[in-house]
Design a protein around this motif. Sequence first.
Motif, PDB file in Angstrom:
ATOM      1  N   ARG A  45       0.821  -1.209   0.000  1.00  8.37           N
ATOM      2  CA  ARG A  45       0.000   0.000   0.000  1.00  8.37           C
ATOM      3  C   ARG A  45       0.858   1.263   0.000  1.00  8.37           C
ATOM      4  O   ARG A  45       0.528   2.238  -0.661  1.00  8.37           O
ATOM      5  CB  ARG A  45      -0.909  -0.010   1.235  1.00  8.37           C
ATOM      6  N   ALA A  47       4.040   3.300  -1.028  1.00  7.82           N
ATOM      7  CA  ALA A  47       5.132   3.325  -1.997  1.00  7.82           C
ATOM      8  C   ALA A  47       6.472   3.541  -1.295  1.00  7.82           C
ATOM      9  O   ALA A  47       7.478   2.915  -1.652  1.00  7.82           O
ATOM     10  CB  ALA A  47       4.885   4.432  -3.024  1.00  7.82           C
ATOM     11  N   THR A  50       7.525   0.370   0.496  1.00 11.55           N
ATOM     12  CA  THR A  50       7.895  -0.659  -0.472  1.00 11.55           C
ATOM     13  C   THR A  50       9.290  -0.387  -1.033  1.00 11.55           C
ATOM     14  O   THR A  50      10.084  -1.319  -1.207  1.00 11.55           O
ATOM     15  CB  THR A  50       6.861  -0.738  -1.603  1.00 11.55           C
ATOM     16  N   ARG A  70       1.718  -1.170  -6.630  1.00  9.61           N
ATOM     17  CA  ARG A  70       0.914  -0.521  -5.594  1.00  9.61           C
ATOM     18  C   ARG A  70      -0.380  -1.307  -5.416  1.00  9.61           C
ATOM     19  O   ARG A  70      -1.106  -1.567  -6.385  1.00  9.61           O
ATOM     20  CB  ARG A  70       0.609   0.913  -6.022  1.00  9.61           C
ATOM     21  N   SER A  78      -8.230  -0.134  -6.108  1.00 13.08           N
ATOM     22  CA  SER A  78      -6.787  -0.393  -6.117  1.00 13.08           C
ATOM     23  C   SER A  78      -6.506  -1.843  -6.481  1.00 13.08           C
ATOM     24  O   SER A  78      -5.547  -2.138  -7.216  1.00 13.08           O
ATOM     25  CB  SER A  78      -6.190  -0.072  -4.743  1.00 13.08           C
TER      26      SER A  78
END
Length: 305
Positions: A45, A47, A50, A70, A78
């Motif tokens: 979720r 960025a 991640t 994402r 999403s």
Amino acid sequence: MTWDPRAVPPQDGRTAVITGGNAGIGYHVAEQLARAGAHVVLAGRSAERTRTALAALRAAVPGARASEVRLDLADLDSVHRAAGRLTATGPVDLLVNNAGVTASGKRAETAQGFELMFGTNHLGHFALTLLLVPALATDARVVSLGSLTHTRAHLDFDDLQSRSDYRSMTTYGRSKLAVLLFAGELDRRLRAIGSAVRSVAAHPGWAVQGLTPARPPLWEPGALARVRSAPLALIAQGKDRGAWPVVRAATDREALGGQYFGPFGPGSLKGPPSVRSTAESARDREAAARLWAVSEELTGVRWEG
């Protein structure tokens, strides 16, 4: 018990998508699969988190093949976008449905108005998996992450959103029971159409962050965290070892569709990964079929098998 979690079968040429691969158990699943040669896709979720996880992964596994997508499982829009991107980039060999929301004191909802834990842990993964079915390789594997909390849970089909009976741990356990019912029903449907894709499940036992090795810049434990967690080592393990049953479920060539993997030890809290048994409630085929139908209606995503 002869399966060695530190000698994962070669995964060269295979693509593994790990939801929640940017933290905790999901990160360590990604790291272990990358070390075995897989191209890992961290679906997360945040960025920023991640990117941090990718940096830690590449430091731990030099030359790792890794990318990101994402994904917010609490928002079906999403989920659709992520599934579209993953479908466009080629076959998915391993889909690890790891991400999840844990128990919280106050009831919350997803973007579409579902109770947050049920909507994220179950409905988000339900929709993602069905949307990715056309992109799965012919011998792909879908791994769903369960929890020991499912053993005390029972679904109330009149209150799946926990509007009248919200208790954080109870609701969390129900969401994980739903995950396991889905995993079993998915495997039965795959078998019914003659598919070689296998749906399996796993749980990490009691995996504690403070017992987990450092992975800077993602995770650097302080001295206090180590001291506080040390006594738990008798009955718990780090998230790196909590990833072992998940990785075995994903890569053990002898694994059968419908199996459930977890630590072998007292209470299934820690130990080497082995085949375990779910609670009887997770093997209720009538409840699984009913949940599937409700999940299709709630998400608008339908089985096309």
